[in-house]
Design a protein around this motif. Structure first.
Motif, PDB file in Angstrom:
ATOM      1  N   ALA A  39      -4.906   3.294  -3.986  1.00 14.07           N
ATOM      2  CA  ALA A  39      -6.160   2.520  -4.059  1.00 14.07           C
ATOM      3  C   ALA A  39      -7.160   2.911  -2.970  1.00 14.07           C
ATOM      4  N   SER A  47       3.453  -2.943  -9.997  1.00 16.98           N
ATOM      5  CA  SER A  47       3.686  -3.323  -8.618  1.00 16.98           C
ATOM      6  C   SER A  47       5.117  -3.835  -8.499  1.00 16.98           C
ATOM      7  N   SER A  97      -6.244  -2.687  -5.983  1.00 16.97           N
ATOM      8  CA  SER A  97      -4.912  -3.244  -5.688  1.00 16.97           C
ATOM      9  C   SER A  97      -4.709  -4.583  -6.391  1.00 16.97           C
ATOM     10  N   PRO A 101       2.949  -8.672  -2.476  1.00 20.50           N
ATOM     11  CA  PRO A 101       1.928  -7.959  -1.712  1.00 20.50           C
ATOM     12  C   PRO A 101       1.923  -8.421  -0.255  1.00 20.50           C
ATOM     13  N   VAL A 161      -1.443   0.704  -2.084  1.00 20.67           N
ATOM     14  CA  VAL A 161      -2.715   0.498  -1.385  1.00 20.67           C
ATOM     15  C   VAL A 161      -3.088   1.743  -0.583  1.00 20.67           C
ATOM     16  N   ASN A 169      -9.437  -2.967  -2.458  1.00 21.80           N
ATOM     17  CA  ASN A 169      -8.781  -4.245  -2.759  1.00 21.80           C
ATOM     18  C   ASN A 169      -8.914  -4.604  -4.226  1.00 21.80           C
TER      19      ASN A 169
END
Ligand code: HEM
Length: 429
Positions: free
Chosen positions: A159, A400, A272, A404, A155, A269
């Protein structure tokens, strides 16, 4: 995704922050229950923290629109469902905030149309196409920084970087000011999350300080661009004359704050949520990686539907009207839950399946058709497309790792941190 309907309809309280701390599948289950059993439910407004109650009075509650058709109807009738009365937030915006946040998203016609005309050219598909090379350059630069590491906080390091650099670039903000812009926008959209507003700090003071920083930065830039115009958006804003009027510095600054707030967190977002969804659905990822150009054309919009980074927007009813079976009166607030519309079984086949080839995909993650449809939709789509194209090309096994760290917010479906890993490669294209 399996939804869990653990909450009975009477136990759902969208104004309780604890609801937004529940796992995603439980929240989706609650919205499914609302769509079926109480599609226009009434809720009391969230409690206003004591520190803020002196500027923000508690309002009279709101109707939660959870079905696609009702949200589409409200968006198509801006003369009845207005954005300018009290703002698009649940609480009415206090006077002292209007200078900073009173931009077009919180306006109705004719002012809205006037402002939108000035800025829309900078965001049309032709203009966005013309900055494609720049988007590509920044995406590659972002990847260069992390490529040798083999992993990072996706993030923060990936991102977030692209949308911030692009919007600052378009406005003509210097790279040395990126961090100020980044930190201020985090505070503004944080809903008081302690990571961004430290404990013991009055959230209102933090919020207004952040807005003031962006305001000052922009007023300085606007003044400079009046005398030294370039081809950036700020120059267009300060030098365009619509119906004999120029925008004031305050209007330019409020527009910048809107862009920074609306354009950064949302796209960050979406990117992500994209990596997370593509990691959790390896079959979909394989499709995308095998044919990025073909799949991105539908996959990007599926990411926006799936993640629904903006959860809702408010409208305020201007006159007596009836929506579905609900009578609405002047001054009533309706909150349009885009996340719920984007899973509405009446519109989407298998809405809980992440399908990068979904077509048609009439999601309303960018808002529904109407005057306030997202100004930055083309830009956001382009950024998401380019980011995944370059990631899959240069870090083909990126995924990932772990859970999260989600933002606790009823408004932004945010991911604050998401670890990622990949085989390290040397920087350079
Ligand atoms: C995935 C990314 C994005 C999402 C999910 C998103 C979502 C939305 C939504 C739901 C609205 C509707 C507001 C309403 O109906 O009241 C909106 C409006 C808006 N968005 Fe976006 N947005 C994104 C990216 C961007 C970007 C990149 C920019 C610009 C740099 C931007 C600028 C705006 C502006 C200026 C408005 C207000 C338009 C108006 O009131 O006429 N957005 N966005």
């Amino acid at each position: 995704m399996q939804v869990s309907a653990v909450l009975a309809v009477d136990d759902i309280d969208l104004s309780d922050i604890a609801f937004w701390g529940r796992p995603w599948d439980e929240r989706e289950g609650a919205f499914q229950t609302l769509r079926r059993e109480r599609p226009i439910a009434f809720f009391e407004e969230p409690e206003i923290p004591e520190a803020l109650s002196y500027v923000i009075p508690k309002g009279r509650g709101y109707y939660a629109l959870t079905r696609y058709a009702d949200i589409a109807h409200a968006s198509r009738h801006p003369e009845i469902y207005q954005s300018g009365r009290g703002a698009t937030s649940i609480v009415d915006m206090p006077e002292e905030m209007l200078d900073f946040f009173g931009s077009m998203i919180n306006m109705d016609n004719p002012r809205h149309a006037r402002l939108r005309r000035i800025v829309s050219a900078a965001f049309n598909p032709r203009m966005i196409k013309s900055i494609e090379d720049r988007i590509d350059f920044v995406a590659n630069d972002v990847i260069d920084r992390v490529a040798p590491l083999g992993g990072c906080d996706f993030v923060v390091e990936v991102a977030a970087r692209l949308p911030l650099a692009i919007i600052c670039d378009m406005m003509g903000v210097a790279a040395s000011d990126y961090d100020t812009v980044f930190n201020a926008s985090n505070v503004i959209l944080s809903s008081g999350d302690p990571e961004y507003v430290p404990e013991g700090t009055d959230p209102m003071v933090a919020f207004m300080t952040a807005a003031q920083q962006l305001n000052l930065l922009m007023v300085d830039l606007a003044t400079y661009r009046r005398a030294h115009p370039t081809d950036d958006v700020t120059s267009a804003l300060v030098n365009t004359n619509v119906d004999g009027e120029n925008l004031t510095d305050t209007e330019v600054a409020a527009f910048f704050i809107l862009l920074v707030v609306a354009g950064n967190e949302t796209t960050r977002n979406a990117i992500s949520h994209g990596l997370l969804a593509l990691t959790e659905h390896p079959d979909q990822r394989a499709l995308w990686q095998a044919d990025p150009a073909e799949i991105a054309a539908t996959g990007v919009d599926e990411i926006v539907r799936w993640g629904s980074p903006v959860i809702w927007m408010r409208r305020t009813v201007a006159e007596e009207t009836v929506l579905g079976e609900t009578e609405l009166h002047e001054g009533d607030k309706v909150i349009m839950f885009y996340n719920s519309a984007n899973r509405d079984e009446d519109v989407f086949d298998d809405p809980f399946i992440f399908d990068v080839r979904r077509a048609p995909n009439p999601h309303i993650g960018f808002g529904a058709a109407g005057p306030h449809f997202c100004l930055g939709a083309h830009l956001a789509r382009q950024e998401i497309d380019v980011m995944f194209r370059r990631l899959f090309e240069r870090l083909p096994d990126i995924e990932s790792a772990g859970e999260p760290d989600r933002l606790l917010s009823p408004f932004i479906n945010g991911i604050k941190h998401l670890d990622c890993r990949f085989s390290p490669v040397a920087a350079g294209r």
